[in-house]
Every structure is written in C-alpha cells, then in structure tokens.
Design an enzyme around this catalytic site. Structure first.
Site, PDB file in Angstrom:
ATOM      1  N   SER A   1      -0.255   9.818 -13.996  1.00 26.02           N
ATOM      2  CA  SER A   1      -0.954   8.262 -13.936  1.00 26.02           C
ATOM      3  C   SER A   1      -2.182   8.812 -14.419  1.00 26.02           C
ATOM      4  O   SER A   1      -2.882   9.953 -14.201  1.00 26.02           O
ATOM      5  CB  SER A   1      -0.963   8.272 -12.193  1.00 26.02           C
ATOM      6  OG  SER A   1      -2.013   7.222 -12.105  1.00 26.02           O
TER       7      SER A   1
ATOM      8  N   TYR B   1      -3.199  10.289  -3.861  1.00 23.31           N
ATOM      9  CA  TYR B   1      -2.383  10.043  -5.048  1.00 23.31           C
ATOM     10  C   TYR B   1      -2.991  10.738  -6.268  1.00 23.31           C
ATOM     11  O   TYR B   1      -2.454  11.315  -7.142  1.00 23.31           O
ATOM     12  CB  TYR B   1      -2.357   8.463  -5.171  1.00 23.31           C
ATOM     13  CG  TYR B   1      -1.650   8.027  -6.400  1.00 23.31           C
ATOM     14  CD1 TYR B   1      -0.211   8.062  -6.586  1.00 23.31           C
ATOM     15  CD2 TYR B   1      -1.969   7.492  -7.429  1.00 23.31           C
ATOM     16  CE1 TYR B   1       0.661   7.699  -7.319  1.00 23.31           C
ATOM     17  CE2 TYR B   1      -1.456   6.967  -8.474  1.00 23.31           C
ATOM     18  CZ  TYR B   1       0.153   7.274  -8.406  1.00 23.31           C
ATOM     19  OH  TYR B   1       0.596   6.781  -9.626  1.00 23.31           O
TER      20      TYR B   1
ATOM     21  N   LYS C   1      -1.647  13.793  -8.433  1.00 27.65           N
ATOM     22  CA  LYS C   1      -1.124  13.644  -9.875  1.00 27.65           C
ATOM     23  C   LYS C   1      -1.770  14.546 -10.650  1.00 27.65           C
ATOM     24  O   LYS C   1      -1.196  15.406 -11.604  1.00 27.65           O
ATOM     25  CB  LYS C   1      -1.251  12.330 -10.277  1.00 27.65           C
ATOM     26  CG  LYS C   1      -0.613  11.151  -9.520  1.00 27.65           C
ATOM     27  CD  LYS C   1       0.996  11.131 -10.212  1.00 27.65           C
ATOM     28  CE  LYS C   1       1.694  10.109  -9.612  1.00 27.65           C
ATOM     29  NZ  LYS C   1       3.230  10.225 -10.051  1.00 27.65           N
TER      30      LYS C   1
HETATM   31  N1  LIG Z   1       3.736   1.214 -12.149  1.00 24.99           N
HETATM   32  C1  LIG Z   1       2.446   1.701 -12.685  1.00 24.99           C
HETATM   33  O1  LIG Z   1       1.762   1.031 -13.059  1.00 24.99           O
HETATM   34  C2  LIG Z   1       2.312   3.208 -12.669  1.00 24.99           C
HETATM   35  C3  LIG Z   1       1.113   3.754 -13.150  1.00 24.99           C
HETATM   36  C4  LIG Z   1       0.807   4.725 -13.374  1.00 24.99           C
HETATM   37  C5  LIG Z   1       1.993   5.778 -12.484  1.00 24.99           C
HETATM   38  N2  LIG Z   1       2.902   5.259 -12.146  1.00 24.99           N
HETATM   39  C6  LIG Z   1       3.935   6.265 -11.667  1.00 24.99           C
HETATM   40  O2  LIG Z   1       5.256   6.043 -12.066  1.00 24.99           O
HETATM   41  C7  LIG Z   1       6.315   6.327 -11.202  1.00 24.99           C
HETATM   42  C8  LIG Z   1       7.471   5.308 -11.002  1.00 24.99           C
HETATM   43  O3  LIG Z   1       6.513   4.399 -10.218  1.00 24.99           O
HETATM   44  P1  LIG Z   1       7.031   2.747 -10.267  1.00 24.99           P
HETATM   45  O4  LIG Z   1       5.888   1.905 -10.532  1.00 24.99           O
HETATM   46  O5  LIG Z   1       8.200   2.605 -10.963  1.00 24.99           O
HETATM   47  O6  LIG Z   1       7.268   2.623  -8.620  1.00 24.99           O
HETATM   48  P2  LIG Z   1       8.309   1.816  -7.671  1.00 24.99           P
HETATM   49  O7  LIG Z   1       8.828   0.629  -8.449  1.00 24.99           O
HETATM   50  O8  LIG Z   1       7.747   1.860  -6.486  1.00 24.99           O
HETATM   51  O9  LIG Z   1       9.594   2.972  -7.470  1.00 24.99           O
HETATM   52  C9  LIG Z   1       9.304   4.387  -7.039  1.00 24.99           C
HETATM   53  C10 LIG Z   1      10.611   4.980  -7.001  1.00 24.99           C
HETATM   54  O10 LIG Z   1      10.421   6.293  -6.690  1.00 24.99           O
HETATM   55  C11 LIG Z   1      11.125   6.345  -5.440  1.00 24.99           C
HETATM   56  N3  LIG Z   1      10.394   7.416  -4.589  1.00 24.99           N
HETATM   57  C12 LIG Z   1       9.160   6.812  -3.941  1.00 24.99           C
HETATM   58  N4  LIG Z   1       9.045   8.006  -2.981  1.00 24.99           N
HETATM   59  C13 LIG Z   1       9.836   8.963  -2.986  1.00 24.99           C
HETATM   60  C14 LIG Z   1      10.356  10.146  -2.237  1.00 24.99           C
HETATM   61  N5  LIG Z   1       9.093  10.567  -1.467  1.00 24.99           N
HETATM   62  N6  LIG Z   1      11.388  10.594  -2.553  1.00 24.99           N
HETATM   63  C15 LIG Z   1      12.177  10.286  -3.288  1.00 24.99           C
HETATM   64  N7  LIG Z   1      12.045   9.044  -4.143  1.00 24.99           N
HETATM   65  C16 LIG Z   1      10.885   8.326  -3.933  1.00 24.99           C
HETATM   66  C17 LIG Z   1      11.584   5.080  -5.018  1.00 24.99           C
HETATM   67  O11 LIG Z   1      12.763   5.021  -4.223  1.00 24.99           O
HETATM   68  P3  LIG Z   1      13.223   4.064  -3.046  1.00 24.99           P
HETATM   69  O12 LIG Z   1      13.675   2.913  -3.653  1.00 24.99           O
HETATM   70  O13 LIG Z   1      14.114   4.789  -2.172  1.00 24.99           O
HETATM   71  O14 LIG Z   1      11.836   3.671  -2.386  1.00 24.99           O
HETATM   72  C18 LIG Z   1      11.516   4.410  -6.185  1.00 24.99           C
HETATM   73  O15 LIG Z   1      12.852   4.643  -6.845  1.00 24.99           O
HETATM   74  C19 LIG Z   1       5.695   7.089  -9.971  1.00 24.99           C
HETATM   75  O16 LIG Z   1       5.548   8.517  -9.859  1.00 24.99           O
HETATM   76  C20 LIG Z   1       4.362   6.388 -10.106  1.00 24.99           C
HETATM   77  O17 LIG Z   1       3.138   7.157  -9.544  1.00 24.99           O
HETATM   78  C21 LIG Z   1       3.242   3.902 -11.875  1.00 24.99           C
END
Ligand SMILES: NC(=O)c1ccc[n+]([C@@H]2O[C@H](COP(=O)([O-])OP(=O)(O)OC[C@H]3O[C@@H](n4cnc5c(N)ncnc54)[C@H](OP(=O)(O)O)[C@@H]3O)[C@@H](O)[C@H]2O)c1
Length: 268
Positions: A148, A167, A171
């Site tokens: 991130s 967080y 990261k």
């Molecule tokens: N969206 C953004 O703008 C953004 C920006 C920077 C970084 N990121 C990074 O991108 C990655 C994906 O994020 P996203 O935005 O797609 O989030 P999301 O829609 O909340 O999806 C998160 C995914 O990770 C799984 N997960 C969360 N905690 C977990 C755990 N402790 N053990 C196993 N699975 C877990 C969730 O499973 P469940 O369905 O079972 O909850 C879901 O499949 C993350 O690492 C996040 O930090 C996202």
C-alpha cells in the site's frame, strides 16, 4: 501453462486477479480463501471455469498453509509460477487515530500494531515459506506482495497521512521482508516485488474512504502527491496495471516497492 496462487481471493482485488487470469485457459488459478462466507461470486465463477481451484486455508497457521501448498502441488506436479500475497486488512477501529492518541492506551496500541503485524506481515511470511518449494520448481519464480502507498515513507511525509498506524507499519515492514527474501533467493532466480495497487474501488476502500466527509479530507491529502486524483479506480483497471508490472518483473527490479505503473512516484 502458468500457475498462479492468490490469497484473499473472495472479494476486491484478489477476486479481480482470479477473474482476469482465469479468462486465459492456459492459466491455472489457485484462489486461497479463509472461508466460504463471502465467496459466492468466486464459487459461481469457479463453477464456470475449470482452471479455477478454490482452496480454503488459514494464512495465520503454517500447518494449514503446508496443506494448501500440497493441494496446489497435486494439480501442478510440484510447482507454482507466481504467488500473489493479496489478503490484507486495515486493522481495528483505532486505525482512525494518529500515533500520539495512544498515550495512556497501551492495550489499544498493542492491538493496533499487533493485529496488523499478524495479518499483513507474519501471515505473508508463513505463506511464502509454505509455498517456496513450489516456487523453486516454477518457471516464472515470482512472489508478489500487494502492499500500500500507506507503507511508503515519502508518500506519508508528503501527504501528512498520520492515521492507519498499524496497517502502515505492517505494510512497510512486509516491504522490507520482501526485500530480504529477494536478497536471499536471488541466486536461485526467484524474484520478489512489493506492489501498490493504487486507490481501488473495493469494500476495504469504501470502509476507509467511503464517508463523503472523510473522502474530502483524504482527497485533500492525496492531492499533495497527485493533484489529478478524483477517486478510486475500477478493480479491473488496477488488476490490468499490476499484471503489466508483474509481467515485467526481472532480476534487476527484484526486492523493490513499485506502484501499479511500475515506478516509485505515481501512487494513484
Ligand atoms: N483498495 C485499495 O484502495 C487498496 C489500497 C492499497 C492497498 N490495498 C491492499 O490490497 C489488498 C486487497 O485489498 P482489497 O481492497 O481488495 O480489500 P477487500 O475488498 O476488503 O478484500 C480483502 C480480501 O482479503 C481477505 N482477508 C482479509 N483479511 C484476511 C485474513 N486475516 N486472512 C485471510 N484473508 C483475509 C478477505 O477475505 P474475506 O472475504 O474472508 O474477508 C478478502 O478476500 C490488501 O492487502 C490491501 O491492503 C488496497
């Protein structure tokens, strides 16, 4: 045939990777998930595409991860080309606090840092170690951590982004662990990358920046590094950009922390 394993594949960016990669029948896609509770869209897709393999595991449990790797191994005959560490979470409600607000709140601080280190750092190291023997036998030999911009010192300094403490620390810490893996594994031709996805329209983004007032506040900060950013990008766009960067990953870039455009500046 290229084999891919993606953690956190039920929703958001993880599901986006599965959707995109499984369109090509030459890819084998392993969707690693923690439960079926949120996996309906994934299961519906897997019912239509034979190259999607859903594996339930617990990334905080190395024994369960070894079992998951054994399941992958059965299909791929002992190899894996690309491992994408995507699962991640923003941490407890205290994520809205800046560091000094934890004075006199030791328990809250321990939880704020500890939960994120467990979920976003330790679990990823367990996952790499359980799948490493398969990566060693893979043709691509790539391990990618979805990091991130919050884990970048310059981004934090320039925007003045003072919250999401645990967080951001987790990261940044995992970025360093990825560089350590790159240093260790370079002689074997294994490449690692920490990759920022940009600002992406997922449940996680909605939870952090969905409220209109908070979004206005965030946009004011984000404009300090990119005056043109207006909001989160569609998942498919972010996934396509990241796959372009992953495709180009070579020995020279191994261990770096890059944006979804493959540089160290364009965070949006
Ligand atoms: N969206 C953004 O703008 C953004 C920006 C920077 C970084 N990121 C990074 O991108 C990655 C994906 O994020 P996203 O935005 O797609 O989030 P999301 O829609 O909340 O999806 C998160 C995914 O990770 C799984 N997960 C969360 N905690 C977990 C755990 N402790 N053990 C196993 N699975 C877990 C969730 O499973 P469940 O369905 O079972 O909850 C879901 O499949 C993350 O690492 C996040 O930090 C996202």
């Amino acid at each position: 045939m290229v084999s891919w394993a993606i953690t956190g594949a039920t929703r958001g960016i993880g599901l986006g990777f599965v959707k995109h990669l499984s369109m090509d029948s030459k890819n084998q896609v392993f969707a690693l998930i923690r439960s079926l509770g949120t996996a309906r869209p994934l299961m519906e897709l897997a019912a239509q595409r034979k190259n999607i393999h859903v594996i339930i595991t617990d990334i905080s449990d190395p024994t369960k991860l070894d079992e998951a790797a054994a399941e992958v191994s059965k299909v791929t005959d002992g190899s894996l080309d690309v491992l994408i560490l995507n699962a991640g979470s923003a941490g407890p409600d205290t994520a809205v606090l800046p560091p000094s607000a934890f004075h006199g709140k030791k328990e809250a601080l321990d939880l704020e840092i500890g939960e994120s280190i467990k979920n976003n750092l330790l679990s990823n190291i367990y996952t790499i170690n359980s799948f490493l023997h398969l990566i060693r036998n893979g043709a691509e030999k790539k391990i990618v951590f979805i990091s991130s911009q919050s884990g970048n010192l310059d981004f934090t300094r320039m925007t003045g982004f003072s919250t999401l403490l645990g967080y951001s620390v987790s990261k940044a810490g995992m970025n360093m662990a990825m560089t350590k893996f790159a240093s260790e594994l370079a002689p074997e031709g294994i490449k690692t990358l920490s990759l920022s996805p940009g600002w992406v329209n997922t449940d996680a983004a909605k939870a952090v920046t969905g409220d209109p007032e908070i979004r206005k506040f965030m946009l004011n900060m984000f404009h300090k590094v990119d005056p043109k950013v207006e909001g989160p990008a569609p998942i498919e766009e972010a996934v396509s950009n990241m796959l372009r960067v992953i495709g180009k990953l070579n020995e020279a870039d191994s261990g770096k922390f890059l944006t979804h455009y493959g540089d160290e500046e364009q965070w949006f």
